[in-house]
Design a protein around this motif. Sequence first.
Motif, PDB file in Angstrom:
ATOM      1  N   ARG A  58       0.840  -1.192   0.000  1.00 21.73           N
ATOM      2  CA  ARG A  58       0.000   0.000   0.000  1.00 21.73           C
ATOM      3  C   ARG A  58       0.880   1.248   0.000  1.00 21.73           C
ATOM      4  N   PRO A  59       0.370   2.377  -0.503  1.00 23.84           N
ATOM      5  CA  PRO A  59       1.173   3.609  -0.508  1.00 23.84           C
ATOM      6  C   PRO A  59       1.608   3.993   0.892  1.00 23.84           C
ATOM      7  N   ARG A  60       2.836   4.497   1.003  1.00 24.00           N
ATOM      8  CA  ARG A  60       3.347   4.939   2.293  1.00 24.00           C
ATOM      9  C   ARG A  60       4.471   5.937   2.059  1.00 24.00           C
ATOM     10  N   ALA A  61       4.890   6.608   3.143  1.00 27.72           N
ATOM     11  CA  ALA A  61       5.914   7.643   3.019  1.00 27.72           C
ATOM     12  C   ALA A  61       7.228   7.094   2.474  1.00 27.72           C
ATOM     13  N   GLY A  62       7.520   5.835   2.775  1.00 29.85           N
ATOM     14  CA  GLY A  62       8.772   5.245   2.327  1.00 29.85           C
ATOM     15  C   GLY A  62       8.862   5.023   0.829  1.00 29.85           C
ATOM     16  N   ASP A  63       7.772   5.276   0.099  1.00 30.58           N
ATOM     17  CA  ASP A  63       7.811   5.096  -1.350  1.00 30.58           C
ATOM     18  C   ASP A  63       8.817   6.028  -2.014  1.00 30.58           C
ATOM     19  N   VAL A  64       9.022   7.213  -1.445  1.00 32.65           N
ATOM     20  CA  VAL A  64       9.987   8.157  -2.021  1.00 32.65           C
ATOM     21  C   VAL A  64      11.389   7.551  -1.995  1.00 32.65           C
ATOM     22  N   ALA A  65      11.741   6.947  -0.864  1.00 34.25           N
ATOM     23  CA  ALA A  65      13.050   6.306  -0.752  1.00 34.25           C
ATOM     24  C   ALA A  65      13.150   5.119  -1.698  1.00 34.25           C
ATOM     25  N   ALA A  66      12.048   4.382  -1.869  1.00 38.19           N
ATOM     26  CA  ALA A  66      12.059   3.234  -2.777  1.00 38.19           C
ATOM     27  C   ALA A  66      12.304   3.686  -4.214  1.00 38.19           C
ATOM     28  N   ALA A  71      15.940   4.073  -8.793  1.00 35.63           N
ATOM     29  CA  ALA A  71      16.645   4.908  -9.784  1.00 35.63           C
ATOM     30  C   ALA A  71      18.145   4.642  -9.737  1.00 35.63           C
ATOM     31  N   ALA A  72      18.695   4.500  -8.539  1.00 39.61           N
ATOM     32  CA  ALA A  72      20.133   4.230  -8.416  1.00 39.61           C
ATOM     33  C   ALA A  72      20.480   2.876  -9.027  1.00 39.61           C
ATOM     34  N   LEU A  73      19.654   1.863  -8.764  1.00 34.21           N
ATOM     35  CA  LEU A  73      19.903   0.546  -9.339  1.00 34.21           C
ATOM     36  C   LEU A  73      19.668   0.537 -10.842  1.00 34.21           C
ATOM     37  N   GLY A  74      18.697   1.338 -11.287  1.00 28.57           N
ATOM     38  CA  GLY A  74      18.351   1.366 -12.702  1.00 28.57           C
ATOM     39  C   GLY A  74      19.395   2.007 -13.587  1.00 28.57           C
ATOM     40  N   ARG A  75      20.273   2.818 -13.003  1.00 27.88           N
ATOM     41  CA  ARG A  75      21.314   3.460 -13.814  1.00 27.88           C
ATOM     42  C   ARG A  75      22.237   2.445 -14.475  1.00 27.88           C
ATOM     43  N   ASP A  76      22.379   1.288 -13.877  1.00 27.04           N
ATOM     44  CA  ASP A  76      23.267   0.261 -14.419  1.00 27.04           C
ATOM     45  C   ASP A  76      22.518  -0.801 -15.226  1.00 27.04           C
ATOM     46  N   ALA A  77      21.238  -0.557 -15.519  1.00 23.68           N
ATOM     47  CA  ALA A  77      20.421  -1.569 -16.201  1.00 23.68           C
ATOM     48  C   ALA A  77      20.067  -1.126 -17.618  1.00 23.68           C
ATOM     49  N   ASP A  78      19.911  -2.098 -18.496  1.00 22.78           N
ATOM     50  CA  ASP A  78      19.358  -1.844 -19.828  1.00 22.78           C
ATOM     51  C   ASP A  78      17.837  -1.919 -19.791  1.00 22.78           C
ATOM     52  N   VAL A  79      17.323  -2.748 -18.876  1.00 28.26           N
ATOM     53  CA  VAL A  79      15.880  -2.949 -18.749  1.00 28.26           C
ATOM     54  C   VAL A  79      15.520  -3.018 -17.273  1.00 28.26           C
ATOM     55  N   VAL A  80      14.463  -2.328 -16.903  1.00 30.39           N
ATOM     56  CA  VAL A  80      13.855  -2.495 -15.584  1.00 30.39           C
ATOM     57  C   VAL A  80      12.524  -3.200 -15.802  1.00 30.39           C
ATOM     58  N   ALA A  91       8.636   1.747 -10.347  1.00 35.47           N
ATOM     59  CA  ALA A  91       9.685   1.618 -11.361  1.00 35.47           C
ATOM     60  C   ALA A  91       9.527   2.673 -12.449  1.00 35.47           C
ATOM     61  N   VAL A  92       8.295   2.924 -12.871  1.00 33.84           N
ATOM     62  CA  VAL A  92       8.037   3.958 -13.875  1.00 33.84           C
ATOM     63  C   VAL A  92       8.500   5.319 -13.360  1.00 33.84           C
ATOM     64  N   LEU A  93       8.174   5.651 -12.121  1.00 34.56           N
ATOM     65  CA  LEU A  93       8.582   6.940 -11.564  1.00 34.56           C
ATOM     66  C   LEU A  93      10.106   7.032 -11.448  1.00 34.56           C
ATOM     67  N   ALA A  94      10.743   5.938 -11.084  1.00 30.40           N
ATOM     68  CA  ALA A  94      12.202   5.946 -10.952  1.00 30.40           C
ATOM     69  C   ALA A  94      12.879   6.188 -12.287  1.00 30.40           C
ATOM     70  N   VAL A  95      12.427   5.512 -13.322  1.00 34.40           N
ATOM     71  CA  VAL A  95      13.058   5.661 -14.635  1.00 34.40           C
ATOM     72  C   VAL A  95      12.694   6.989 -15.264  1.00 34.40           C
ATOM     73  N   ARG A  96      11.514   7.504 -14.949  1.00 38.36           N
ATOM     74  CA  ARG A  96      11.147   8.821 -15.461  1.00 38.36           C
ATOM     75  C   ARG A  96      12.157   9.871 -15.008  1.00 38.36           C
ATOM     76  N   GLY A  97      12.597   9.757 -13.747  1.00 36.77           N
ATOM     77  CA  GLY A  97      13.622  10.689 -13.263  1.00 36.77           C
ATOM     78  C   GLY A  97      14.938  10.522 -13.991  1.00 36.77           C
ATOM     79  N   LEU A  98      15.305   9.294 -14.334  1.00 38.88           N
ATOM     80  CA  LEU A  98      16.551   9.067 -15.071  1.00 38.88           C
ATOM     81  C   LEU A  98      16.473   9.654 -16.477  1.00 38.88           C
TER      82      LEU A  98
END
Length: 373
Positions: A58-66, A71-80, A91-98
Amino acid sequence: MRVLQVLGSSAGGVGRHVGQVASALGAAGHRVVVAGPSEVRPLVGGDVPFEVVAIADRPRAGDVAAVRRLAALGRDADVVHAHGLRAGALAVLAVRGLRRAPADGRHAPRVVVTLHNLPVGGRAVRGVSAVLERVVARGADVVLGVSPDLVALAGARGARRTGLALVPAPQASAAAEAASVRATRDGLGLAGDERLVVTVARLAPQKGLDVLVAAAGEVQGLSGSWRWVVAGVGPLRAGLEAEVRASGVPVELLGARDDVPALLAAADVVVSAARWEGQPLWLQEALANGAAIVATDVGGTSAVTGEAARLVSPLPPADLAGRLGAAVAGLLSDDGARDALRRLARERAARLPTERDVVEQLEAVYRAGPAPA
């Protein structure tokens, strides 16, 4: 390719699926890392690199940290590749920032999301799910669904490219040997001519076990001795036990079992009363063990069984138990029909997707060009 597989909280099936797919991709030469909550690590397996990311159900404050961690892990990936609605949205929000701030000139990874469950619940739950569905549909390069209705839902929410996900048959789905089948029947205390009905399910609302108990009542008039056993654990056990006692039907809750293939092979009839399913692995196991199957025609069940089952429409719900019970009683009293379904089950099992099929599908999805705008 470098692939980051992402999942959130899992009751079991999704976690095991991710572990199976990650291992298969790794064996095919891809570099795979799985990210998710620490509690799903045992489901994924110890042979796959794992990064802890706290993704709750469920949504929670810790989602920002997630999101930042993904995003940090995704920088080294070709595909998430995220599994599930919550993990997919994060995952969509993380890659959108990248994509907005590419690092060192590297391209942001492609995003693939596999939807594994149809959201159920009250108005608030459905409202939040609808928002997340739009985030996933419009932000992912490809959205896969484990059932046709999930694929259609993604398209309706605006997904640019969709497809039906292949789910490989369980590696441990080899047919049970005759000796283990006899030992299983003996262990259940079955008489030689007593007929056995088997259901494997988590004791949760989605599995329709209240309908199962009512359906068992419809089988009561059948001549001869029979018993219906349910293998699985879950939050509804106490209520179901009370319901079984009140109804007097010969239904037994077995709890967790480590001999499911033998149970399925020992059954005269195997039944799924689920209100919704993706591509249920236990029914794949039932097919491999030559079971005569009766199942509600929901979600991706028919994609698994094809013609190798008697499928019962869930509509209208008011008389579902009667129609399900009639289908079970009909098979229990017809040896020829059961034998025919068993032959079809084994033939169907031989055509189920393998790990190699899944790897080939994902490689094609991962390598495809950007989805059309």
